[in-house]
Design an enzyme around this catalytic site. Structure first.
Site, PDB file in Angstrom:
ATOM      1  N   PHE A 140      -1.993   8.406  -0.298  1.00 42.10           N
ATOM      2  CA  PHE A 140      -2.869   8.755  -1.748  1.00 42.10           C
ATOM      3  C   PHE A 140      -3.923   7.718  -1.079  1.00 42.10           C
ATOM      4  CE2 PHE A 140      -1.265   5.140  -3.143  1.00 42.10           C
ATOM      5  CZ  PHE A 140       0.228   4.946  -2.369  1.00 42.10           C
ATOM      6  N   ARG A 143      -0.585  10.035  -9.399  1.00 37.00           N
ATOM      7  CA  ARG A 143       1.003   9.673  -8.967  1.00 37.00           C
ATOM      8  C   ARG A 143       1.401  11.198  -9.393  1.00 37.00           C
ATOM      9  NH1 ARG A 143       0.761   5.844  -6.090  1.00 37.00           N
ATOM     10  NH2 ARG A 143       0.927   3.831  -6.569  1.00 37.00           N
ATOM     11  N   PHE A 183       9.602   3.896  -5.502  1.00 29.22           N
ATOM     12  CA  PHE A 183       7.886   3.268  -4.941  1.00 29.22           C
ATOM     13  C   PHE A 183       7.853   3.734  -3.623  1.00 29.22           C
ATOM     14  CE2 PHE A 183       4.311   0.590  -4.644  1.00 29.22           C
ATOM     15  CZ  PHE A 183       3.769   1.173  -5.625  1.00 29.22           C
ATOM     16  N   THR A 184       6.379   4.038  -3.943  1.00 28.93           N
ATOM     17  CA  THR A 184       5.811   4.482  -2.235  1.00 28.93           C
ATOM     18  C   THR A 184       5.575   3.393  -1.410  1.00 28.93           C
ATOM     19  OG1 THR A 184       3.585   3.196  -3.201  1.00 28.93           O
ATOM     20  CG2 THR A 184       4.119   6.108  -3.565  1.00 28.93           C
ATOM     21  N   TYR A 188      -0.828 -26.786   7.092  1.00 26.18           N
ATOM     22  CA  TYR A 188      -1.163 -25.620   7.378  1.00 26.18           C
ATOM     23  C   TYR A 188       1.234 -26.170   7.018  1.00 26.18           C
ATOM     24  CZ  TYR A 188       0.152 -22.688  11.178  1.00 26.18           C
ATOM     25  OH  TYR A 188       0.692 -20.937  11.736  1.00 26.18           O
ATOM     26  N   ASP A 200      13.510  -4.895  -7.734  1.00 21.97           N
ATOM     27  CA  ASP A 200      12.633  -4.617  -7.700  1.00 21.97           C
ATOM     28  C   ASP A 200      11.402  -6.208  -8.659  1.00 21.97           C
ATOM     29  OD1 ASP A 200       9.738  -4.970  -7.275  1.00 21.97           O
ATOM     30  OD2 ASP A 200       9.073  -2.749  -6.217  1.00 21.97           O
ATOM     31  N   LYS A 210       1.157  -8.850 -10.180  1.00 18.46           N
ATOM     32  CA  LYS A 210       1.448  -7.533 -12.087  1.00 18.46           C
ATOM     33  C   LYS A 210       1.932  -8.860 -12.677  1.00 18.46           C
ATOM     34  CE  LYS A 210       1.557  -4.575  -8.435  1.00 18.46           C
ATOM     35  NZ  LYS A 210       1.508  -4.086  -7.399  1.00 18.46           N
TER      36      LYS A 210
HETATM   37  C1  LIG Z   1       6.772  -1.735  -8.565  1.00 14.10           C
HETATM   38  C2  LIG Z   1       6.092  -1.670  -7.278  1.00 14.10           C
HETATM   39  N1  LIG Z   1       6.722  -2.035  -6.293  1.00 14.10           N
HETATM   40  C3  LIG Z   1       5.841  -2.721  -5.373  1.00 14.10           C
HETATM   41  C4  LIG Z   1       4.938  -2.859  -5.322  1.00 14.10           C
HETATM   42  C5  LIG Z   1       4.292  -3.200  -3.827  1.00 14.10           C
HETATM   43  O1  LIG Z   1       3.449  -4.527  -3.881  1.00 14.10           O
HETATM   44  P1  LIG Z   1       1.775  -4.916  -3.297  1.00 14.10           P
HETATM   45  O2  LIG Z   1       0.949  -4.030  -3.962  1.00 14.10           O
HETATM   46  O3  LIG Z   1       2.147  -6.713  -4.174  1.00 14.10           O
HETATM   47  O4  LIG Z   1       2.633  -4.702  -1.669  1.00 14.10           O
HETATM   48  C6  LIG Z   1       4.323  -2.351  -5.976  1.00 14.10           C
HETATM   49  C7  LIG Z   1       2.991  -2.100  -6.224  1.00 14.10           C
HETATM   50  O5  LIG Z   1       2.304  -1.328  -6.853  1.00 14.10           O
HETATM   51  C8  LIG Z   1       5.102  -2.328  -7.764  1.00 14.10           C
HETATM   52  O6  LIG Z   1       4.810  -1.478  -8.680  1.00 14.10           O
END
Ligand SMILES: Cc1ncc(COP(=O)(O)O)c(C=O)c1O
Length: 465
Positions: A449, A382, A123-124, A71, A214, A257
């Protein structure tokens, strides 16, 4: 040579199944025209995302067996911490289960209600966490990024004059930090240049603004810098990655990624106070600061994945050039898409593919659905659906880019899969006039989405044969 042969051989295979067009038509109707709601076993080639879909190496599978599931104080945590320090150069690291958890912790610490958060396109999940913390995102990417045909080699760059304007308008005290993404996902996987980052660093030093990276696709971005930017042809990917991070104050990372694992993430920084607070928050939301939502074996695979991603330059060259190969096939077929080709995906331009569908009838969503029916290939919207509604006006944001993303998982598909995909999309392009728009039948409030449901605006939304 257009195509780079794989720098690996295949040791384990996973069967995939082709279905009939009639089967896929029923499947997409059941999924309410949202490719996120399809069952994976109904998909032949899955280009939904490059997130968590990588094939791990034999060394990563071996590392899983070495998981220390204590842990507290797992040895895999210390190995991961050292790996992040060594490859990315940050002093401190907090593991999280994936990228958005790191974004949540960072946003809550750095953003005050009423702040502005500039970024090189949204980014979303990143923007949502900024908004939940009371911030307002401001797009400061260069204008070229919003033009799918502009050949600028570094369309991810920040326009420093837009930063200056923001500083003049709201004052530096109201700017939390700049959110700086490598290989900007929503722009089509477009890279930033080192020159731009250096200039931004100078600007931010002058005004006392933090740069938070990022770091999700920095290895891919390093390949573009090596290939396109003067002075970098003889630098290794590993050196370029470290140099990018050195100009920033910390990062969030979705390790699903570039880091070649199926789950994981981290938050890293050089500021000790921020580190102490991040550790306090990770305990509340993720788990103890020495696992942060991952198991010991996940951390072991992640440390190995990070090392592999920069170990030689062959892997990343093959990875980005395979994406480029898909783009070249689509160029030959005249299918409109974002150029230059990005690192992780080819983005179809749905506004030019389906000019007869208004953006509020979601052309990219409709196109992703019809690609599935035509080919069994799963892609992702997108555009207007992903962008959501403006919190102030409640209207769809109608972003300039209305795209369908064909995302290439790492080390998973072969050249034949890519050929098949391109041929199917070229065929659909010939029948594009038959594709109809969509309307919501269910619209989630946040990140709509993922779970939204649609139906065609007209009874038949089908290229029939
Ligand atoms: C550029 C970018 N930032 C942040 C994220 C968020 O990461 P996660 O899906 O691991 O939460 C993503 C995921 O697609 C991304 O492409």
């Amino acid at each position: 040579m257009k195509y780079i042969p794989e720098p690996f051989r295949i040791k384990t295979v996973e069967p995939i199944r082709m279905t009939t067009r009639e089967y896929r038509r029923r499947a997409i109707e059941k999924a309410s025209y949202n490719t996120f709601l399809l069952r994976s076993e109904d998909v032949y080639i899955d280009l939904l995302t490059d997130s968590g879909t990588s094939a791990m190496s034999d060394a990563q599978w071996a590392a899983l067996q070495m998981g220390d599931e204590a842990y507290a104080g797992s040895k895999n945590f210390y190995d991961l911490e050292e790996t992040v320090q060594e490859i990315f150069g940050y002093k401190y690291m907090v593991p999280t289960h994936q990228g958005r958890a790191a974004e949540h912790i960072m946003s809550q610490y750095l953003i005050k209600k009423g702040d502005y958060v500039p970024g090189n396109m949204y980014f979303t999940t990143t923007r949502l966490h900024q908004e939940l913390a009371g911030g307002k995102f401001v797009d400061v990417i260069i204008d070229e990024a919003h033009d799918t045909t502009n050949p600028h080699p570094f369309k991810g760059n920040v326009d420093i004059s837009k930063m200056q304007r923001l500083v003049d308008e709201v004052g530096v005290d109201k700017i939390s930090y700049i959110s700086y993404e490598t290989c900007v996902n929503m722009a089509g996987g477009q890279p930033i240049s080192m020159a731009n980052l250096r200039e931004l660093r100078k600007f931010c030093d002058k005004h006392g603004i933090k740069i938070m990276l990022d770091n999700t696709r920095t290895v891919e971005n390093a390949y573009f810098i090596q290939k396109r930017e003067e002075g970098y042809a003889n630098k290794s990917i590993r050196e370029i990655v470290k140099e990018i991070c050195s100009y920033t104050d910390g990062c969030t990372c979705s390790s699903k990624k570039d880091c070649l694992v199926n789950i994981g993430g981290f938050l890293a920084m050089n500021d000790e106070e921020f580190f102490v607070e991040a550790k306090a928050q990770v305990v509340v939301y993720e788990g103890l600061h020495t696992y942060g939502g991952m198991s010991g074996r996940d951390m072991a695979a992640l440390a190995q994945g990070i090392r592999e991603s920069v170990e030689t330059d062959d892997y990343i060259k093959y990875r980005v050039e395979l994406t480029n190969y898909l783009g070249e096939l689509l160029t030959e077929a005249g299918v409109p898409h974002v150029v230059p080709h990005g690192g992780h995906a080819i983005f179809l331009d749905a506004k030019r593919f389906l000019p007869h569908i208004d953006q509020d009838q979601f052309p990219a969503q409709a196109l992703a659905a019809e690609i599935y029916v035509e080919t069994g290939v799963r892609a992702m919207e997108r555009g207007n659906v992903s962008s959501g509604r403006d919190p102030e006006t409640g209207e769809n944001r109608r972003p300039k880019l209305e795209l369908v993303r064909l995302t290439i998982p790492r080390r998973v598909y072969t050249q034949a899969h890519i050929d098949y995909t391109a041929e199917g999309i070229a065929r659909l392009y010939q029948k594009r006039a038959q594709i109809k728009g969509l309307k919501f039948v269910f619209e989630p409030k946040q990140l709509r989405f993922f779970q939204a449901r649609f139906e065609p605006t007209e009874p038949v939304a089908v290229p029939v044969s």
